[in-house]
Write a protein that holds these residues in place. Structure first.
Motif, mmCIF file in Angstrom:
data_model
loop_
_atom_site.group_PDB
_atom_site.id
_atom_site.type_symbol
_atom_site.label_atom_id
_atom_site.label_comp_id
_atom_site.label_asym_id
_atom_site.label_seq_id
_atom_site.Cartn_x
_atom_site.Cartn_y
_atom_site.Cartn_z
ATOM 1 N N PHE A 49 112.669 16.911 16.426
ATOM 2 C CA PHE A 49 114.012 16.336 16.325
ATOM 3 C C PHE A 49 114.601 16.482 14.929
ATOM 4 C CE2 PHE A 49 111.926 13.958 19.775
ATOM 5 C CZ PHE A 49 112.819 14.206 20.793
ATOM 6 N N MET A 50 113.772 16.798 13.951
ATOM 7 C CA MET A 50 114.262 17.103 12.606
ATOM 8 C C MET A 50 114.487 18.596 12.439
ATOM 9 S SD MET A 50 115.159 16.218 9.563
ATOM 10 C CE MET A 50 114.680 14.494 9.564
ATOM 11 N N ILE A 51 113.587 19.392 12.971
ATOM 12 C CA ILE A 51 113.658 20.842 12.768
ATOM 13 C C ILE A 51 114.889 21.433 13.432
ATOM 14 C CG2 ILE A 51 112.513 23.035 13.264
ATOM 15 C CD1 ILE A 51 109.853 21.578 12.995
ATOM 16 N N ILE A 52 115.174 21.043 14.662
ATOM 17 C CA ILE A 52 116.253 21.677 15.431
ATOM 18 C C ILE A 52 117.631 21.468 14.797
ATOM 19 C CG2 ILE A 52 117.390 21.808 17.668
ATOM 20 C CD1 ILE A 52 114.561 23.052 17.459
ATOM 21 N N PRO A 53 118.032 20.240 14.398
ATOM 22 C CA PRO A 53 119.348 20.101 13.741
ATOM 23 C C PRO A 53 119.453 20.878 12.434
ATOM 24 C CG PRO A 53 118.534 17.956 14.454
ATOM 25 C CD PRO A 53 117.404 18.914 14.602
ATOM 26 N N VAL A 54 118.374 20.887 11.644
ATOM 27 C CA VAL A 54 118.411 21.626 10.376
ATOM 28 C C VAL A 54 118.482 23.123 10.653
ATOM 29 C CG1 VAL A 54 117.155 22.126 8.245
ATOM 30 C CG2 VAL A 54 117.162 19.801 9.176
ATOM 31 N N TRP A 55 117.713 23.602 11.601
ATOM 32 C CA TRP A 55 117.742 25.018 11.958
ATOM 33 C C TRP A 55 119.129 25.431 12.451
ATOM 34 C CZ3 TRP A 55 118.047 27.434 16.944
ATOM 35 C CH2 TRP A 55 117.829 28.823 16.911
ATOM 36 N N TRP B 90 109.388 37.009 16.301
ATOM 37 C CA TRP B 90 108.643 35.872 15.790
ATOM 38 C C TRP B 90 109.464 34.592 15.803
ATOM 39 C CZ3 TRP B 90 103.786 36.715 15.911
ATOM 40 C CH2 TRP B 90 103.286 37.989 15.682
ATOM 41 N N ARG B 91 110.768 34.715 15.541
ATOM 42 C CA ARG B 91 111.607 33.518 15.548
ATOM 43 C C ARG B 91 111.574 32.834 16.912
ATOM 44 N NH1 ARG B 91 117.775 34.345 14.158
ATOM 45 N NH2 ARG B 91 116.820 34.995 12.186
ATOM 46 N N SER B 92 111.723 33.610 17.971
ATOM 47 C CA SER B 92 111.705 33.041 19.320
ATOM 48 C C SER B 92 110.347 32.445 19.659
ATOM 49 C CB SER B 92 112.079 34.103 20.356
ATOM 50 O OG SER B 92 113.363 34.625 20.090
ATOM 51 N N ILE B 93 109.290 33.120 19.236
ATOM 52 C CA ILE B 93 107.938 32.641 19.541
ATOM 53 C C ILE B 93 107.677 31.293 18.864
ATOM 54 C CG2 ILE B 93 105.476 33.091 19.172
ATOM 55 C CD1 ILE B 93 106.128 36.083 19.475
ATOM 56 N N PHE B 94 108.013 31.205 17.580
ATOM 57 C CA PHE B 94 107.751 29.957 16.863
ATOM 58 C C PHE B 94 108.698 28.842 17.299
ATOM 59 C CE2 PHE B 94 105.299 32.683 14.091
ATOM 60 C CZ PHE B 94 104.272 31.844 13.680
ATOM 61 N N LEU B 95 109.914 29.193 17.694
ATOM 62 C CA LEU B 95 110.833 28.182 18.211
ATOM 63 C C LEU B 95 110.291 27.588 19.511
ATOM 64 C CD1 LEU B 95 113.536 26.754 17.832
ATOM 65 C CD2 LEU B 95 114.623 28.595 19.121
ATOM 66 N N ILE B 96 109.737 28.416 20.354
ATOM 67 C CA ILE B 96 109.127 27.936 21.597
ATOM 68 C C ILE B 96 107.930 27.040 21.284
ATOM 69 C CG2 ILE B 96 107.841 28.650 23.655
ATOM 70 C CD1 ILE B 96 109.647 31.137 23.738
ATOM 71 N N LEU B 97 107.124 27.435 20.283
ATOM 72 C CA LEU B 97 105.979 26.617 19.900
ATOM 73 C C LEU B 97 106.412 25.244 19.386
ATOM 74 C CD1 LEU B 97 103.716 29.248 18.081
ATOM 75 C CD2 LEU B 97 103.343 28.207 20.328
ATOM 76 N N ILE B 98 107.540 25.201 18.673
ATOM 77 C CA ILE B 98 108.051 23.923 18.159
ATOM 78 C C ILE B 98 108.544 23.034 19.293
ATOM 79 C CG2 ILE B 98 109.924 22.881 16.799
ATOM 80 C CD1 ILE B 98 109.646 25.317 14.912
ATOM 81 N N LEU B 99 109.178 23.647 20.293
ATOM 82 C CA LEU B 99 109.758 22.879 21.398
ATOM 83 C C LEU B 99 108.752 22.536 22.488
ATOM 84 C CD1 LEU B 99 113.171 24.743 21.828
ATOM 85 C CD2 LEU B 99 112.740 22.575 20.651
ATOM 86 N N THR B 100 107.655 23.272 22.565
ATOM 87 C CA THR B 100 106.682 23.059 23.640
ATOM 88 C C THR B 100 106.149 21.627 23.701
ATOM 89 O OG1 THR B 100 106.022 25.386 23.646
ATOM 90 C CG2 THR B 100 104.462 23.807 24.574
ATOM 91 N N PRO B 101 105.811 20.980 22.556
ATOM 92 C CA PRO B 101 105.315 19.595 22.653
ATOM 93 C C PRO B 101 106.289 18.632 23.340
ATOM 94 C CG PRO B 101 104.860 20.487 20.484
ATOM 95 C CD PRO B 101 105.740 21.477 21.177
#
Length: 281
Positions: free
Chosen positions: A160-166, A95-106
């Protein structure tokens, strides 16, 4: 030592050619004299452009609107992005990989395309107003308002906020949270006392990126703000291509850069100071 300089020379040359030189030329252009009959006078220099910028309340209004919208977008990205990054970091595979891809897709879709998508949703005959009308309500004016610009900017800037915090959360040991909870700390206190101080570098990086990109954004304000709701980038565009007053456009661009640097450096110093204090350094 000399080998290190030689190895870094290509990157340094690229940096100078693509960043320093254009900024320098823009700075020089901002001091050039402009005449509507002959255009830019490259051999004449003046401070009139900066005097006009500093004495006209119109430009103060534009800069104020740009910065309060950018600050609000940054705040909303923090409120939405930090919990989302925390949940993402606690997910298991796959699920982590799936949702990370969904976040980056836009990010793979052009900002212009996303702006047109929001215009179709928020327009007078858009899907949202059609749904409101179907329920018996009155259509709302959402397009060409600050609401439309803020909503679209949050959508664009959120990754751009999610990735640095993650990324910061990946360095946090879950055992530290479990230890705090075993000692009787509530989940809210664990988040405030354990998690938040550890992820502040990521939050700081995210806020700087989001604020800088939002303040200099052109496509979203231009397409969703319209001709009346101007921000600094759209005014620069008008000066260059509508008025053909390149020196004034360069002056506004330089002022935006300096204001952005001042705000971002001050914010960086403030957050870093509190971060070091929280860690007891």
């Amino acid at each position: 030592m000399s080998r290190g300089y030689l190895l870094s020379a290509p990157a340094l040359a690229l940096f100078v050619a693509l960043l320093i030189v254009p900024l320098g030329l823009t700075l020089v252009l901002s001091f050039n004299l402009f005449d509507y009959e002959v255009g830019v006078k490259s051999d004449s220099y003046t401070l009139a452009n900066y005097a006009s910028l500093l004495s006209d309340s119109y430009f103060y209004e534009i800069f104020w609107r740009t910065f309060w919208i950018s600050a609000l977008v940054t705040f909303l990205c923090v409120v939405i992005g930090v919990p989302e990054a925390y949940i993402l970091s606690r997910m298991g595979t796959p699920w982590r990989s799936i949702f990370l891809i969904l976040i980056l897709t836009p990010l793979l879709i052009s900002v212009v395309v996303r702006a047109f998508g929001w215009s179709l949703l928020l327009g007078a005959d858009g899907l949202i107003n059609q749904a409101i009308a179907a329920l018996g309500g009155r259509p709302l004016k959402m397009l060409y308002t600050p609401f439309a610009v803020i909503l679209a900017l949050v959508h664009v800037m959120l990754p751009f906020m999610i990735i640095p915090v993650w990324t910061s959360l990946q360095k946090l040991d879950p055992a530290a949270e479990q230890a705090a909870q075993s000692l009787g700390a509530s989940q809210a206190k664990v988040m405030r006392m354990v998690v938040l101080p550890q992820i502040m570098p990521g939050v700081l990086s995210g806020t700087l990126i989001v604020f800088g990109l939002a303040a200099s954004s052109f496509a979203i304000p231009g397409l969703l703000g319209g001709r009346r709701l101007k921000m600094v980038a759209t005014v620069v565009y008008d000066q260059y291509l509508s008025e053909l007053n390149w020196p004034m456009g360069a002056t506004i661009a330089v002022a935006l850069l300096l204001a952005n640097l001042l705000i971002m450096l001050s914010w960086n110093r403030l957050v870093e100071g509190r971060y070091k204090k929280a860690l007891g350094e």
